[in-house]
Enzyme design. Structure first.
Site, PDB file in Angstrom:
ATOM      1  CB  VAL A   1      -0.967   0.010   1.213  1.00  0.00           C
ATOM      2  CG1 VAL A   1      -1.768   1.304   1.273  1.00  0.00           C
ATOM      3  CG2 VAL A   1      -1.900  -1.196   1.163  1.00  0.00           C
ATOM      4  CB  CYS A   2       4.075   2.020   1.697  1.00  0.00           C
ATOM      5  SG  CYS A   2       3.672   1.380   3.343  1.00  0.00           S
TER       6      CYS A   2
END
Length: 187
Positions: A46-47
């Site tokens: 996700v980062c």
């Protein structure tokens, strides 16, 4: 306990920015607006989507006098390694702060002690070094740079116009509210 109004503790960390290492300290954030954008770890899923979203808005943040600081508990060497192998991370122009001891994550109260990494936390810090807005979300939910940008603009507006407040979905140029005792009685 709320972190609104909390002054950021004194800090000095290494950062990776624009293909170089540099030191960033509390003195560097004073006098201008900043966003501390905590994320769990480099080389995750996700980062990079969040960091790329911020990269796409970075020039707009700079135009309103706000610096972005991405922060994870990785070292500055890991930030560089991620940058070197990821086309997405190569786009980042803002500093990636290294917090391997978790000191910043603890100061902002987002440290996950059992995992040695930070929650996803977005903190808007005013020129005096105080937190004026923040949001912490679960690790599996990404954030939106457009909404964060709007909240920085609203925070700047109310700092300048202390007698006005920004309603939901407020955008620059839209009407604001002026709280009064007369209106409070109507609620």
């Amino acid at each position: 306990m709320s972190l609104i109004g909390k002054e950021v503790e004194d800090f000095k960390v290494q950062a990776f920015v624009k293909d170089d290492f540099k030191e960033v300290a509390k003195k560097d954030i004073l006098g201008s607006w900043s966003v501390f954008f905590f994320y769990p770890a480099d080389f995750t899923f996700v980062c990079p989507t969040e960091l790329a979203d911020l990269a796409d808005k970075y020039e707009e943040f700079k135009k309103i006098g706000c610096e972005i600081f991405a922060v994870s508990c990785d070292t500055h060497f890991v930030h560089k390694a991620w940058h070197d192998v990821s086309d997405t991370i190569k786009k980042l122009q803002y500093p990636m702060l290294a917090d391997p001891t978790g000191a910043l994550a603890r100061d902002f109260q987002v440290m996950i002690e059992a995992d040695g990494m930070a929650e996803r936390g977005s903190f808007i810090v005013n020129p005096e070094g105080k937190i004026v807005a923040y949001e912490v979300t679960a690790g599996n939910v990404g954030r939106n740079a457009e909404e964060l940008f709007r909240r920085v603009q609203a925070s700047q507006f109310v700092a300048e116009h202390g007698d006005e407040v920004c309603p939901a979905k407020w955008q620059p140029g839209a009407e604001t509210l002026k709280p009064s005792l007369d209106l409070v009685g109507l609620l």
